[in-house]
Design an enzyme around this catalytic site. Structure first.
Site, PDB file in Angstrom:
ATOM      1  N   SER A  43       0.918 -34.919 -46.240  1.00  0.00           N
ATOM      2  CA  SER A  43       2.003 -35.178 -45.285  1.00  0.00           C
ATOM      3  C   SER A  43       1.589 -34.948 -43.836  1.00  0.00           C
ATOM      4  CB  SER A  43       3.200 -34.288 -45.598  1.00  0.00           C
ATOM      5  OG  SER A  43       2.813 -32.930 -45.585  1.00  0.00           O
ATOM      6  N   ASP A 351      10.595 -28.854 -40.319  1.00  0.00           N
ATOM      7  CA  ASP A 351      11.497 -28.822 -41.473  1.00  0.00           C
ATOM      8  C   ASP A 351      11.136 -27.746 -42.490  1.00  0.00           C
ATOM      9  OD1 ASP A 351       9.161 -29.792 -42.437  1.00  0.00           O
ATOM     10  OD2 ASP A 351       9.947 -31.703 -43.161  1.00  0.00           O
ATOM     11  N   HIS A 354       6.543 -29.008 -42.247  1.00  0.00           N
ATOM     12  CA  HIS A 354       5.765 -29.847 -41.338  1.00  0.00           C
ATOM     13  C   HIS A 354       5.968 -29.460 -39.876  1.00  0.00           C
ATOM     14  CE1 HIS A 354       6.824 -32.212 -45.011  1.00  0.00           C
ATOM     15  NE2 HIS A 354       5.503 -32.253 -45.049  1.00  0.00           N
TER      16      HIS A 354
END
Ligand SMILES: *[C@@H]1O[C@H](CO)[C@@H](O)[C@H](O)[C@H]1NC(C)=O
Ligand SMILES: *[C@@H]1O[C@H](CO)[C@@H](O)[C@H](O)[C@H]1NC(C)=O
Ligand SMILES: *[C@@H]1O[C@H](CO)[C@@H](O)[C@H](O)[C@H]1NC(C)=O
Length: 389
Positions: A43, A351, A354
């Site tokens: 990610s 979040d 991240h």
């Protein structure tokens, strides 16, 4: 006679050293002009892969820059986006994204939740992506071979796929490994058990680099893994006992494992340089930057380094069951778990998992000139093989 002779020798040797030195310094100081980037990762560098396969990252992801979700788990751009920008290339399309993608200047094989090793579990079981690094390599291989067959006859695909020669001139970027570390912890393994499998993880990583090299890849830009022990999703999920929290408030056992992984990764890179004599391999110490940013947030102009900007509840404004963009029921009404921080541009964590665009930009600004790299060469010089220390 003698002095004349030695003058000739001197002139000759000056002449000789000039022709020996100049071509080297020209090549070493000429920017690389990478025509494409091929990225592999999780990610931290997913620009739409997991979204294409499993559904879009929900709002408010993307709102600070794209003003709409853009396949990224962040309020805006990722480090890989800033890398593309600085090389004068468009943002990378995700290989898995068949809608509106343009691969002329590269492709992104990264997906959120990816590990280096295949996990043997589904996304819904464990949260790890099925697109582990070996799968990302299969996809790259397929892309490399088939794009040239499709592009050959001309037509629309000439404007959508890279030229054959761009594969060897491209920059190959990697940011992966964090999820291999958390995978063991989430199975309740001890730190020693996690450390035990790191050599296997890294041998699978180096195999992929070697496979890309055998297909002509020459310039590799490898980020080490970040301080995962400073991220709410780890601190929230894993029992941390007293004495395991450092002065920055991070869970030290997890950061120690991350640093152990990085030390082994660096050793693996040294070995790769010997095994792949034509490769220019840059190792980028993202860990130190991210840790400095989190542990000295104020000094760097940021606040609440351990609290998620977008989330809900608890010490870290993070709840695994109520993630950023999720829906909660408040007095019978569906309410979006949205941004609860005023200004994401002064926040580090987006979040709980991240980084914010502001944090990504801060990190990028410090890696681009090579001061956190080994060898310490700027991004735009990363095609030049240099003596590493
Ligand atoms: C997945 O299963 C294979 C075959 O049993 C095994 O070799 C591998 O280590 C497993 N992967 C992980 C991450 O446990
Ligand atoms: C894809 O991007 C390249 C470079 O940005 C551009 O030249 C090309 O026209 C684009 N292709 C299409 C079909 O829009
Ligand atoms: C790990 O331990 C916790 C707490 O004892 C337990 O609830 C959980 O099911 C365990 N997870 C696994 C994968 O064994």
């Amino acid at each position: 006679m003698e002095s004349h002779c030695s003058r000739i020798v001197a002139t000759f040797s000056v002449f000789f050293s000039v022709i020996l030195v100049i071509p080297y310094s020209i090549t070493a100081s000429t920017p690389c002009e990478f025509p494409a980037i091929f990225n592999f990762g999780d990610s931290n560098s997913d620009t739409g892969g997991l979204s294409a396969a499993f559904g879009q990252a929900p709002p408010p992801n993307g709102e600070s820059y794209f003003h709409t979700p853009a396949g990224r788990y962040s309020d805006g751009r990722l480090v890989i986006d800033f890398i593309a920008e600085s090389l004068g290339l468009p943002y990378l399309s995700a290989y898995l994204d068949s809608v509106g993608s343009n691969f002329t200047h590269g492709a992104n094989f990264a997906t959120a939740g990816s590990t280096i090793r295949p996990q043997n579990t589904t996304l819904s079981q464990s949260g790890f992506s099925p697109f582990s690094l070996n799968v990302q390599f299969y996809q790259y291989n397929d892309f490399h071979q088939r794009s040239q067959k499709v592009r050959g006859p001309g037509g629309v695909f000439q404007g959508l796929l890279p030229k054959a020669e761009d594969f060897s001139r491209a920059l190959y970027t990697f940011d992966i490994g964090q999820n291999d570390l958390t995978a063991g912890y989430f199975l309740n393994m001890s730190t020693d058990q996690v450390k035990e499998y790191i050599p296997d993880v890294l041998s699978q990583f180096t195999n992929v680099i070697k496979n890309i090299y055998s297909q002509g890849g020459r310039s590799f830009w490898i980020h080490n893994t970040g301080p995962v022990g400073c991220l709410p999703y780890v601190m929230d999920r894993v029992l941390i006992t007293t004495g395991q929290v450092d002065s920055a408030g991070c869970a030290s056992p997890f950061n120690e494992v991350a640093q152990y992984f990085n030390q082994k990764l660096k050793e693996a890179v040294v070995q790769l340089r010997m095994d792949l004599p034509l490769a220019a391999i840059t190792y980028v110490d993202a860990y130190s930057l991210k840790y400095s940013l989190i542990s000295q947030a104020k000094k760097h102009g940021f606040e609440h380094p351990l609290r998620a900007c977008c989330g809900h509840g608890g010490k870290y404004n993070y709840n695994i069951h109520l993630g950023c963009g999720g829906k909660i029921n408040v007095n019978g009404k569906q309410v979006l778990v949205g941004k609860s921080c005023q200004d994401p541009s002064v926040r580090i964590n987006w979040d709980g998992v991240h980084y914010t665009q502001a944090a990504n930009k801060w990190v990028f600004d410090r890696i681009v000139d090579g001061s956190f790299s080994d060898p310490p060469i700027p991004l735009k010089m990363a095609c030049h093989k240099q003596a590493a220390h």
